[in-house]
Structure formats: C-alpha cells, structure tokens
Design an enzyme around this catalytic site. Structure first.
Site, PDB file in Angstrom:
ATOM      1  N   GLU A  75       0.836  -1.223   0.000  1.00  0.00           N
ATOM      2  CA  GLU A  75       0.000   0.000   0.000  1.00  0.00           C
ATOM      3  C   GLU A  75       0.854   1.248   0.000  1.00  0.00           C
ATOM      4  OE1 GLU A  75      -2.674  -0.642  -0.812  1.00  0.00           O
ATOM      5  OE2 GLU A  75      -2.829  -2.716  -0.121  1.00  0.00           O
ATOM      6  N   GLY A  76       1.953   1.216  -0.681  1.00  0.00           N
ATOM      7  CA  GLY A  76       2.870   2.357  -0.733  1.00  0.00           C
ATOM      8  C   GLY A  76       3.844   2.240   0.425  1.00  0.00           C
TER       9      GLY A  76
END
Ligand SMILES: Cc1cc2nc3c(=O)[nH]c(=O)nc-3n(C[C@H](O)[C@H](O)[C@H](O)COP(=O)(O)OP(=O)(O)OC[C@H]3O[C@@H](n4cnc5c(N)ncnc54)[C@H](O)[C@@H]3O)c2cc1C
Length: 600
Positions: free
Chosen positions: A441-442
């Site tokens: 998620e980054g």
C-alpha cells in the site's frame, strides 16, 4: 500461541469520551442508526468473533499457510468455516447501503470490526478487508448496472474482491504498467497481462472473486495518464447476477513469504480475460485511489493491531519472568529474582507499545469521521472537503503507525529475550506478520513523498495549515484552561518547530529539488509524533477531568495519564531528532558519487 483480548474499554474510551462519536453521528444521515446500544452490541459481537473464532486460527494460518495446486488455492484449516460464519453474521456489508443488502451503518463503525479482526488474525482479515476496497471502488465509480451486478454479492460476502496493480517490474511506479485491455465489439474488454503479489487473489472461501484491475487501452498516453480501471470477475457474471462460465483469469502461483502466511499472495494471469471498464478511460489511477485509500487506512490499522497484540502478549510475560533484582530494591522476595517488569528498560519497551497502540487508535478513529462525511455528507463540497482532509492524514496514518507497529512488535519480542525469537510464544509471528505493513500500500518512502509533495507543497500548504491550526487551537485553549497545561505548551512548541523546519526545507528545495526527498521520511515521522501528541494531550485532558470528578474507574484514567506522561517525556522528543535531520544539508544524503558507493 499468542493471546488476544478485545480492548473493548479502550475503544469505548476513544469513541465516546475523547472523540464524542455520538455527536458526530448526529451530523450524518446513517448516524441515526448508530445508537450507543447499537455500537456497544456491534463491538461486543465483533470482539466475540475475533477472540473465539479468529484468534485461535492465527497460529494455524501461520504454520499451515496457503497451498497452490494447478491454479486453485486452499486456505489454512478453519479459515473457510470462519469465513462462512462471517457471511452468516452479515458482517461484510455493515457500512454499505441497504439497497445492496448492506446494513447502512456509518463507515467508521466498520473500523471497530476491522481493528478487532485484524488484531486477532491479520491474515484472515485481509480476505474481507481487500473486498471492502473493491466494494467502495465499485460503489463510487461503477455504473448503476455494475453496482446492481456486483454490490449485492460483495456486500453479502459470498464474493470477495482484489486490488490488481502491481506487476513484476513496477509496484510504486504504476506509470510503467504494461497489462493491456482491448475493446470487444460488445463494449467489454479483453485483458492480457500478469499481476504479481495480489493479496487474496485466489482462495477457496467464496464462489467468485472480483478483480479490480489496472491496465492500458491501445494508444493510451504514456505513464499514469494512460491507465484505466476494469472489473474482471474470476467467474463471468450473467446479466441476472447468476454465475456463468469461468473467465480466463488464473492464479499462476503463490508467494512463499516472511509472514501473513494465511493470506494468499498470488500471481494472477489474465489471458484475454473479459473485463468491464470501471469509471472513465485513462482515469483509472484516480479511481483506484478509492481502493488504495481504503487499503491504506486498513494498513494503518495493521500498525495499531501489531502494537496492541505485541503489548498484550509481552505484558503477562514481563509479570511472570524473573531475572535479577530491581535497582530500587527487591520486589519479589519469595522468588529467585524480581519480575522483569520492575526493570526500567522492560517498562520502556512495554510502555512504548502501549502508547503507540492507544495513541494510534485515537488517530485512526478520529480520521474515520472524515470517511463518514466523505460518504454521507449532504453536499458534494462537504464530501470533497472530507476527502481532502482524509487524504492529508492518510500517509501519516499509514506510514507512521506501521513503522511504530513494527517497533512495538520488535520491542515485545525483546521483552521475551531469546524466547521471543523462537516460535513457541508466537512473538516472532507478530513481527513477521507486521513487517509487510511498511511495504505494501505504498512503502514508507512513497507515503513520505506523497505527504510532503502532493499533500503539502503542491496543495499550497492549505491542508497542512489547517492541520497546524487545529493543534494550535487545542494547545492555546488548554494552555489557559486545561488540566495538563504542560502538554499543551509542548504541543505548541513542537508545532512551531515543525513549521520552522518546513519553511527551511521548502527554501532549500527551491534551489535543489532533492531537498524534499532527502527530508521526506523525517518530515513524515515528525508529523506522526506530533499528531499522536495531539491525541495523547486530548486523552490526558479527558482522563484528568474524569479523575477529578471521581467518575468511573480511577485506575483506568490514571493509566491513561501515566501513558500520556510517558509519551510526552520519552517518545515525543524523538521528533526533535527528525527535525534536526530534516534541517541538515541535502548534500549529506546526495553528495556521494555513485562510484564511491562501491564496496572495496
Ligand atoms: C505480501 C504482499 C502483498 C501485496 N498485496 C498487493 C495487492 O493486493 N495488490 C497489489 O497490487 N500489490 C500488492 N503488493 C505489492 C506492493 O504494494 C508493492 O510491493 C509495493 O507497493 C512496492 O512496490 P515494489 O515492490 O515494486 O517496490 P519498488 O517500487 O521497486 O520500490 C523499491 C524501493 O524503492 C523505493 N522507491 C521507489 N520509488 C521511489 C521514489 N520515487 N521515491 C522514494 N523512494 C522510492 C521504495 O520506497 C522501496 O523502498 C503486495 C506485496 C506483498 C509483498
């Protein structure tokens, strides 16, 4: 095996005593249903499910993992039965509209179940968790027809959803994506390409899986401006919602990985698979942000969950493990040594995890009010404002809380000494499971760049300014009338310093753009420590007021005050080091020539 007790009183404290959720629920249409009795009942039921069904499967999931056989994936023993209980309980559609079979309750209420489930068994929780993102994306960007076709089954939980972004050569830089989508005569598309690392991409829990996939149409612009979003079901769905033929989507393999073994991480191959455009062509990345933002808040919860589970498990061990005598005199004369909880360094580790868990919970639950407004505010302007506010907080929540969750998991292992490193107590599993949270998620680095670049500088400091204003307002109000004026003074001081560091960094960046990247991690961590200080100051005000009034259990409020004191004395000062680092020259990071990196 790890133990898990749902922190029901702590959740109640944050929701009702600190964040005044009952008043918040009066401001949104879905809030009318969220009465105190309803919130209590949902918390109690989710707690029971998490403690009794999911927590015992945490070790099973880790030891067995998922198995892959010719494109089919089998989840660990007990996962399927637990999932059926989830579906039977009507949990998946708790916060989604009644017209699609959901219960229409506020989004924020869904966080309680996400926290409890995620803390009990993160791997299992990812199956319904990813699906929530798919539901939100279809709901926000889908046509009426698409919503009618996919939402009821997703809300029911009999289908799950996935997020298909990553390809072997690109995860952070989605502009390099190669998967292609070609238009068919009937308006559908043929998708071809291979996605890797797809969580819950294939499993045996449901009859269908709805993949939300990023791909390029022929002739689309280069980079992120040429990416579109598609719905690609594992099994094709007929117009009446019944299942049709198997689509050309196959799981090529699953990853063997460090942690979260109970969740399948899949290579998903699309071989001219039938898909349907979701939203507008070439605007897929923007639409996918609906998914990613849901997933990022979900991952912030993983950080909180790691801190909570780590603390809960290290505490009884520290009470019951005896080693040497306390510096201030014998505490357990009937034992060969004193319990290790009497040693300051062990307390430091425990209190760090406790402060991060409780502070993180307050941060996430307050931000969740924006998600309620995003969905249920009366006007589009209010919805946009809420989305912007949440967008500003998301990288802080995601990156700071996962970094601190990982630290808590490491500290809790350390409390066990060598026994933390072996499998018996489950402490190393907490760490292994938590390790992914700063990556997917980054990554922390990508979140840091998003915060400082898009959310601060490119936004013209508007959201940043509003955030600082909130801290100053609380600080100055309580500097005069508060019960913990010292904390208010610190809050003001640290916010002022943050502003100063930010100005200096921006000035440096006007001469050298690398200044932003070089400062980004420290800027994000400073933001995290400062935000958490704001919530600890708020929690301390409430606790001090309750203690003074003699209301409630004094030990509960006293513990809040003592944890706040620990946070302000021992953890918040770390922000100064981040400030110092942020303020130092860009050359100290970028000066070394690549040739001089070489090992000689
Ligand atoms: C268990 C697991 C589950 C996952 N689940 C999913 C899923 O469900 N769906 C999905 O699509 N993906 C999923 N992923 C993929 C995950 O989101 C990516 O691995 C992650 O985003 C990082 O991408 P990457 O691995 O390509 O690393 P890279 O993008 O190659 O990054 C490598 C390093 O470079 C840094 N970096 C890169 N660019 C910059 C920059 N501009 N500035 C500063 N630093 C930079 C990164 O921070 C990182 O440290 C999953 C991954 C794993 C391991």
């Amino acid at each position: 095996m790890t133990i898990f007790k749902a922190p029901v009183r702590d959740i109640d404290f944050v929701l009702n005593e600190v964040l005044d959720y009952q008043n918040h629920y009066k401001t949104i249409s879905a809030g009318a249903e969220a009465t105190p009795d309803m919130v209590e009942a949902i918390t109690a039921e989710a707690a029971k499910f998490a403690e009794e069904v999911l927590a015992p499967l945490n070790k099973v999931g880790d030891e067995e993992g998922c198995t892959w056989n010719d494109s089919e994936v089998t989840t660990p023993t007990g996962f399927k039965e637990a999932y059926q209980m989830w579906v039977d309980g009507g949990w998946q559609g708790l916060s989604h509209p009644t017209e699609y079979g959901g219960q229409g309750l506020p989004m924020s209420l869904g966080l309680i179940k996400s926290e409890l489930i995620g803390t009990a068994n993160w791997s299992w929780g990812m199956y319904p968790g990813l699906s929530l993102g798919a539901m939100n994306t279809v709901y926000v960007h889908g046509t009426e027809e698409q919503k009618n076709q996919y939402m009821p089954k997703l809300c029911e939980g009999t289908w799950t959803g996935t997020m298909c972004l990553t390809e072997a050569h690109c995860g952070s830089d989605l502009g390099q994506m190669k998967s292609k989508a070609e238009l068919n005569e009937d308006g559908s598309y043929r998708l071809t390409g291979s996605k890797i690392f797809i969580s819950a991409g294939e499993h045996d829990l449901t009859e269908n899986i709805i993949h939300i996939v990023l791909a390029r149409t022929p002739g689309a612009p280069e980079g992120t401006k040429g990416i579109s979003l598609f719905i690609v079901p594992k099994v094709n769905v007929n117009a009446d919602g019944t299942l049709g033929e198997r689509n050309n989507v196959k799981c090529g393999s699953i990853e063997h990985k460090m942690g979260i073994h109970g969740n399948s991480t899949c290579v998903i191959n699309f071989d001219e698979a039938t898909g349907y455009l979701l939203g507008k062509e070439n605007e897929g990345l923007n639409a996918m942000f609906t998914f990613m933002n849901t997933a990022r808040i979900g991952t912030a919860i993983q950080g909180l969950a790691a801190s909570e589970l780590a603390y809960q498990n290290a505490l009884p061990y520290a009470m019951d493990r005896y080693s040497m005598r306390s510096l201030s005199g014998t505490k357990n004369p009937d034992k060969p040594g004193d319990a290790i909880i009497h040693h300051p360094d062990v307390r430091r580790m425990l209190l760090t995890a406790k402060a991060f868990a409780e502070g993180g919970r307050a941060m996430i639950y307050d931000a969740a009010k924006y998600s309620d407004h995003m969905v249920q505010a009366d006007t589009q302007a209010e919805r946009d404002a809420a989305e912007n506010e949440l967008g500003f907080l998301t990288p802080i929540l995601k990156a700071f809380l996962t970094e601190t969750g990982l630290e808590s998991a490491s500290n809790a292992m350390q409390v066990f000494g060598g026994h933390g490193y072996i499998k018996e107590h489950g402490m190393e599993q907490i760490y292994r499971d938590a390790r992914i949270s700063t990556l997917y998620e980054g990554t922390t680095g990508i979140q840091a760049m998003d915060l400082i670049g898009r959310k601060v500088v490119l936004d013209g400091f508007k959201l940043y300014g509003g955030f600082c204003k909130k801290l100053y307002k609380f600080g100055f109000k309580n500097l005069i009338g508060g019960k913990r004026r010292g904390y208010s003074a610190k809050l003001i001081g640290y916010t002022l310093a943050w502003n100063w560091h930010t100005v200096k960094m921006v000035a440096r960046a006007s001469k050298n753009r690398d200044a932003v990247g070089a400062a980004s991690y420290d800027f994000l961590m400073y933001s995290g420590y400062l935000s958490m200080a704001y919530y600890w100051a708020r929690m301390a005000e409430v606790a001090a007021t309750k203690l003074a009034s003699g209301e409630g259990d004094p030990a509960f409020y006293q513990a809040k005050l003592e944890t706040a004191e620990f946070y302000f004395s021992r953890l918040l000062p770390r922000a100064k080091a981040h400030g110092g680092s942020m303020g130092s020259s860009t050359d100290s990071v970028m000066g070394m020539d690549l040739e001089r990196f070489t090992v000689r």
